[in-house]
Scaffold this motif. Sequence first.
Motif, short mmCIF file in Angstrom:
data_model
loop_
_atom_site.label_atom_id
_atom_site.label_comp_id
_atom_site.label_asym_id
_atom_site.label_seq_id
_atom_site.Cartn_x
_atom_site.Cartn_y
_atom_site.Cartn_z
N GLY A 117 36.27 82.95 96.67
CA GLY A 117 35.77 81.58 96.71
C GLY A 117 34.26 81.47 96.66
N GLY A 118 33.58 82.57 96.38
CA GLY A 118 32.12 82.57 96.32
C GLY A 118 31.58 83.99 96.34
N ALA A 119 30.29 84.11 96.53
CA ALA A 119 29.66 85.43 96.52
C ALA A 119 30.09 86.26 97.74
CB ALA A 119 28.15 85.28 96.51
N ARG A 120 30.17 87.56 97.53
CA ARG A 120 30.45 88.46 98.65
C ARG A 120 29.24 88.48 99.59
NH1 ARG A 120 32.37 94.84 98.43
NH2 ARG A 120 31.43 95.46 100.41
N ASP A 121 29.53 88.44 100.89
CA ASP A 121 28.45 88.38 101.88
C ASP A 121 28.88 89.17 103.11
OD1 ASP A 121 26.50 87.76 103.72
OD2 ASP A 121 26.74 85.59 103.60
N ASP A 122 28.54 90.46 103.12
CA ASP A 122 28.92 91.32 104.24
C ASP A 122 28.23 90.93 105.54
OD1 ASP A 122 30.70 92.76 102.76
OD2 ASP A 122 29.45 94.55 102.54
N VAL A 123 26.99 90.48 105.44
CA VAL A 123 26.26 90.07 106.64
C VAL A 123 26.92 88.84 107.26
CG1 VAL A 123 24.08 89.20 107.55
CG2 VAL A 123 24.08 91.05 105.86
N GLY A 124 27.24 87.87 106.41
CA GLY A 124 27.91 86.67 106.89
C GLY A 124 29.29 86.97 107.43
N ALA A 125 30.00 87.88 106.75
CA ALA A 125 31.34 88.26 107.20
C ALA A 125 31.28 88.91 108.57
CB ALA A 125 31.96 89.23 106.19
N ARG A 126 30.33 89.82 108.74
CA ARG A 126 30.21 90.49 110.03
C ARG A 126 29.88 89.50 111.15
NH1 ARG A 126 27.58 96.42 110.87
NH2 ARG A 126 27.59 96.53 113.14
N ALA A 127 29.07 88.51 110.83
CA ALA A 127 28.72 87.49 111.83
C ALA A 127 29.97 86.70 112.24
CB ALA A 127 27.65 86.55 111.28
N MET A 128 30.82 86.38 111.26
CA MET A 128 32.06 85.65 111.56
C MET A 128 33.02 86.50 112.39
SD MET A 128 32.09 82.52 110.48
CE MET A 128 30.40 82.47 111.08
N PHE A 129 33.16 87.76 112.01
CA PHE A 129 34.05 88.66 112.76
C PHE A 129 33.55 88.84 114.19
CE2 PHE A 129 35.08 90.82 108.47
CZ PHE A 129 36.18 90.00 108.29
N GLU A 130 32.24 88.91 114.33
CA GLU A 130 31.66 89.10 115.66
C GLU A 130 31.94 87.90 116.57
OE1 GLU A 130 27.57 90.93 117.56
OE2 GLU A 130 27.46 89.90 115.63
N LYS A 131 31.85 86.70 116.00
CA LYS A 131 32.14 85.49 116.77
C LYS A 131 33.61 85.46 117.21
CE LYS A 131 28.65 82.32 114.90
NZ LYS A 131 28.42 81.04 114.17
N ALA A 132 34.49 85.78 116.28
CA ALA A 132 35.92 85.78 116.61
C ALA A 132 36.26 86.91 117.58
CB ALA A 132 36.75 85.91 115.33
N ALA A 133 35.62 88.06 117.40
CA ALA A 133 35.87 89.20 118.29
C ALA A 133 35.46 88.87 119.72
CB ALA A 133 35.10 90.43 117.79
N ALA A 134 34.40 88.08 119.86
CA ALA A 134 33.94 87.69 121.20
C ALA A 134 34.99 86.86 121.92
CB ALA A 134 32.64 86.91 121.10
N GLN A 135 35.93 86.30 121.13
CA GLN A 135 37.03 85.52 121.71
C GLN A 135 38.34 86.32 121.74
OE1 GLN A 135 36.88 81.29 120.08
NE2 GLN A 135 35.30 82.27 118.83
N ASN A 136 38.19 87.65 121.59
CA ASN A 136 39.32 88.58 121.65
C ASN A 136 40.36 88.34 120.56
OD1 ASN A 136 38.55 90.27 123.81
ND2 ASN A 136 39.15 88.70 125.29
N HIS A 137 39.91 88.01 119.36
CA HIS A 137 40.80 87.89 118.21
C HIS A 137 41.09 89.32 117.74
CE1 HIS A 137 42.25 87.08 114.17
NE2 HIS A 137 42.33 85.80 114.47
N PRO A 138 42.35 89.79 117.83
CA PRO A 138 42.67 91.20 117.53
C PRO A 138 42.22 91.68 116.15
CG PRO A 138 44.53 90.13 118.60
CD PRO A 138 43.54 89.05 118.25
N ALA A 139 42.55 90.90 115.11
CA ALA A 139 42.20 91.33 113.76
C ALA A 139 40.70 91.33 113.54
CB ALA A 139 42.88 90.42 112.73
N ALA A 140 39.99 90.39 114.16
CA ALA A 140 38.52 90.36 114.04
C ALA A 140 37.90 91.56 114.75
CB ALA A 140 37.97 89.06 114.61
#
Length: 275
Positions: free
Chosen positions: A190-213
Amino acid sequence: MKRALRRILFCAALAAVVPAPAHAQSADLVLCDRLAADPSDPDKPADVKGVAEVAAADIATAIKYCAVAARSQRRAMYQLGRAYAAKGQINEATAAWRKAADKGSSSAMVELGVAYGTGTGVAKDEEQARKLFERAAEAGNPRGVSNLAALGGGGAPADPARSRELLGRAAQTNAQAQYQLGMMLSEGSGGARDDVGARAMFEKAAAQNHPAALERMGAFAAEGRGGSKDASAAKAYYERAAALGDEDARKALEKLRCPYVIKDKRGGVVTTLCF
């Protein structure tokens, strides 16, 4: 005696001007939440854990208390639908979800959309399902976004760019949306690949104990994608994800423990060397 009387009058006056706690809830709603709240429902208060499925032993009690709470709370009406669905009373479930959706429950919109999309309890109508998913997605419901993207229908392809835009809104507060958006960013969907942005999103979800994140954070930390490479952090993320039941994280931990694989001449695994 006069001093005591003045104190009583003062306390009574204070009680009259101090508002009741905003989070005060009826006993019916508390019990309805405890037995039938959906963990992913955006309407659910943060301190309500929710249940993946309404337990068979709790169905009758959930229906009883949710029916009362539903008179004033849309999330209780949605939860009443969940309880009816668990009992196999699909007509009652869809009726409750319709009422909740009319009151603005995005989770009810999603369930009603699923019913129309599959023809469960109602005549199959993919266009109606699409409209319901769109309403839920616009309200920021991650399931509405993902279902809308998957539906396609009518010969129209799914729109990853639109899904990415809608997830961006929902990701402001929702862990599942953060994870889904992270996946789209990491894959360039759906747009350009963005590993930095992806990691930021995973980090936010991980802080809420999202298993896959948590698992994705482990992988990104192990590979140094979107940030620094950190083997210790990767292991810690994998361990947290595995403790929550993530199978990919469990396999990743096993690879960390047994990194060397001995293969035969055909490429088959003979054994692994573990630490």
